[in-house]
Design a protein around this motif. Structure first.
Motif, PDB file in Angstrom:
ATOM      1  N   UNK A 101       0.920  -2.025   4.258  1.00 18.58           N
ATOM      2  CA  UNK A 101       1.008  -0.568   4.122  1.00 18.58           C
ATOM      3  C   UNK A 101       2.318  -0.036   4.681  1.00 18.58           C
ATOM      4  N   UNK A 102       2.852  -0.724   5.681  1.00 13.22           N
ATOM      5  CA  UNK A 102       4.117  -0.295   6.291  1.00 13.22           C
ATOM      6  C   UNK A 102       5.314  -0.725   5.445  1.00 13.22           C
ATOM      7  N   UNK A 103       5.352  -1.993   5.073  1.00 12.92           N
ATOM      8  CA  UNK A 103       6.503  -2.498   4.316  1.00 12.92           C
ATOM      9  C   UNK A 103       6.530  -1.975   2.886  1.00 12.92           C
ATOM     10  N   UNK A 104       5.384  -1.539   2.360  1.00 11.31           N
ATOM     11  CA  UNK A 104       5.360  -0.987   1.007  1.00 11.31           C
ATOM     12  C   UNK A 104       6.228   0.255   0.886  1.00 11.31           C
ATOM     13  N   UNK A 105       6.410   0.982   1.978  1.00 14.57           N
ATOM     14  CA  UNK A 105       7.229   2.193   1.950  1.00 14.57           C
ATOM     15  C   UNK A 105       8.698   1.888   1.677  1.00 14.57           C
ATOM     16  N   UNK A 106       9.096   0.626   1.835  1.00  8.40           N
ATOM     17  CA  UNK A 106      10.490   0.240   1.604  1.00  8.40           C
ATOM     18  C   UNK A 106      10.733  -0.256   0.186  1.00  8.40           C
ATOM     19  N   UNK A 107       9.694  -0.282  -0.642  1.00  8.00           N
ATOM     20  CA  UNK A 107       9.825  -0.822  -1.997  1.00  8.00           C
ATOM     21  C   UNK A 107      10.923  -0.144  -2.821  1.00  8.00           C
ATOM     22  N   UNK A 108      11.052   1.203  -2.816  1.00 12.01           N
ATOM     23  CA  UNK A 108      12.127   1.814  -3.610  1.00 12.01           C
ATOM     24  C   UNK A 108      13.517   1.300  -3.238  1.00 12.01           C
ATOM     25  N   UNK A 109      13.762   1.156  -1.948  1.00 17.79           N
ATOM     26  CA  UNK A 109      15.065   0.665  -1.504  1.00 17.79           C
ATOM     27  C   UNK A 109      15.268  -0.800  -1.912  1.00 17.79           C
ATOM     28  N   UNK A 110      14.264  -1.642  -1.718  1.00 17.95           N
ATOM     29  CA  UNK A 110      14.396  -3.064  -2.012  1.00 17.95           C
ATOM     30  C   UNK A 110      14.566  -3.320  -3.508  1.00 17.95           C
TER      31      UNK A 110
END
Length: 504
Positions: A358-367
């Motif tokens: 749930x935390x790392x999913x927030x970085x998906x747009x950047x990645x």
């Protein structure tokens, strides 16, 4: 002819090639993720952690052996095809093959000889010695596969490449599962060897098939021409960047469990490391199959446009790709964030994995966007500048982790991951805008991210996963339309794609 027509010409069917690669990549990632779930249930989180460490060392060896040759093959081949000189491709492949054999053999001998030292001093588990040596034996074959797949990608032989990839994956899975069932059992060391054996024999199959397809082509014979300087100029900067980044990443992966063990309350750092890297990251990057497919095709496409001097098409591809990937990544950012807990409970029976996802999913747009930007920069010949960015961000990552892990645990890991990837994203985007002479309005990305945040927040109050996902999809799509992020032009473009496909 409008820009949409430029994007859809039959000579450059990048959209449909990307869709084909995406369908296959999704299938292969589904199989790979399912196999990861199977492994985690068989050898546990600690065993997965050991496998990740072995694969980290193997990844470093593979990167050093490839030495930038796959991207260099794509870049050089696409350049010759872009200026209508297919007869030169034979000499390019000969030079790339020789370069690959020399580099891969040297690295394989080195890693095979030092396998006991790497297992004991780096990984900290002597059970991994045989796995490292087995990987070294298959290394030259894997590197030569990079040359052949680079050629087939640049030549837009996507159908052939897809068929071979499917055959390789199925064969690798069959070998690995047989070795696990008949020999390895639940032993983590033998499980690592089984995985490497399956992937190595799969690479042998791929090299055999691709070489046979290349030999069967009726290729015109051209006069020999000097290729060494062009090859070294394309491959060496990539090799230096990739080798340094792989080395630093390996040091980072080996360092994380040791530094994390100093954080109060951590009793099994290897299991925590295995949860994040072996469970969370595969799920996080699973939807990125379409992104990596597009990135794979953008490198030779940008190289062809750059060689032909087509600046209009270059700018159009860059703008359209960034826009599509941004919206796509935001959709899966929200879905993964809202579904993290039930998804990880279903896959791994792990609450910790859900919390991290749930935390790392927030970085998906950047990645996801960073993968596209990196591919376009490579296609435009900016490998040397990318070396500096990779060195900077990878070094900062190791320094941050060394300092933060003993004090803040996995929160420090997340902070380091965020800062270094954000820095690399900003620098790479700046380079693309300058190289392609692009002028982008930041209204659309900012508005899209605000719509994303509002949709996730409002949907999170609903109880069941199905309701949360349905509400998020409806809210996000409605907000994008109301804020004019999705315009009539985008709808016409999508309609044009479907129309052209049906006519084809």
């Amino acid at each position: 002819m409008g820009q949409g027509g430029i994007f859809l010409r039959k000579k450059s069917p990048i959209f449909y090639s990307a869709m084909l690669l995406t369908a296959v990549n999704l299938l292969l990632r589904l199989v790979s993720t399912s196999f990861q779930v199977y492994l985690s249930g068989r050898i546990g989180a600690a065993g997965i952690g050991l496998l990740q460490l072995v694969l980290s060392v193997g990844s470093m060896a593979l990167t050093a052996g490839i030495a930038g040759i796959r991207t260099a093959t794509m870049y050089l081949t696409a350049g010759e095809l872009g200026i209508k000189k297919p007869e030169n491709v034979r000499h390019i492949l000969s030079g790339c093959t020789l370069y690959s054999i020399l580099c891969a053999s040297a690295v394989a001998i080195l890693f095979y000889s030092f396998a006991p030292v790497l297992a004991e001093k780096w990984i900290g588990d002597t059970r991994s010695t045989d796995s490292i040596r087995l990987f070294a034996c298959f290394l030259p074959v894997c590197c030569l596969c990079g040359v052949m797949s680079g050629y087939f990608t640049a030549a837009n032989r996507i159908g052939t490449l897809v068929a071979v990839e499917i055959a390789e994956q199925l064969f690798s899975m069959a070998v690995t599962m047989s070795a696990l069932t008949l020999w390895a059992g639940s032993d983590p060391g033998k499980a690592c060897q089984s995985v490497i054996l399956g992937s190595g024999l799969g690479a042998c199959l791929t090299l055999t098939l691709l070489t046979a397809f290349r030999i069967s082509e009726r290729v015109p014979k051209g006069k020999p021409f000097p290729i060494r300087k062009r090859l070294l100029d394309a491959a060496v900067p990539l090799a230096l960047a990739d080798d340094l980044k792989a080395g630093i990443n390996t040091v980072e992966n080996l360092m994380v469990p040791k530094r994390l063990s100093r954080f109060p309350g951590v009793t099994d750092p290897l299991a925590i490391f295995g949860t994040v890297c072996g469970m969370v990251f595969p799920v996080l990057m699973f939807p990125a199959a379409i992104v990596f497919s597009l990135a794979e095709l953008l490198i030779p496409e940008m190289a062809r446009c750059n060689a032909a001097g087509s600046r209009v098409r270059t700018r159009y591809l860059a703008k359209r790709s960034l826009r599509v990937v941004l919206i796509y990544s935001c959709v899966f950012c929200g879905l993964l964030n809202l579904l993290a807990d039930p998804l990880c409970l279903w896959l791994y029976d792990s609450f910790d994995a859900g919390r991290y996802l749930s935390l790392y999913a927030l970085l998906a747009p950047m990645l996801y966007c960073d993968a596209i930007i990196d591919a376009m920069n490579k296609g435009l010949g900016q490998q040397k500048i990318c070396v500096r960015y990779n060195i900077l961000t990878a070094t900062l990552d190791v320094l941050f982790l060394f300092v933060l892990l003993p004090r803040y645990g996995m929160d420090g890991y997340f902070f380091s991951f965020l800062v270094t990837h954000l820095l690399n994203f900003i620098l790479s985007l700046r380079l693309l805008l300058k190289t392609a002479d692009l002028q982008l309005s930041f209204r659309i990305p900012l508005t899209t991210l605000l719509c994303l945040g509002a949709s996730i927040f409002l949907s999170s109050f609903l109880k069941t996963p199905l309701l949360r996902c349905s509400a998020f999809s409806l809210l996000f799509g409605s907000l994008l339309t109301l804020c004019r992020v999705i315009s009539r032009e985008d709808l016409r473009w999508l309609k044009g794609l479907i129309k052209v496909q049906s006519q084809g």
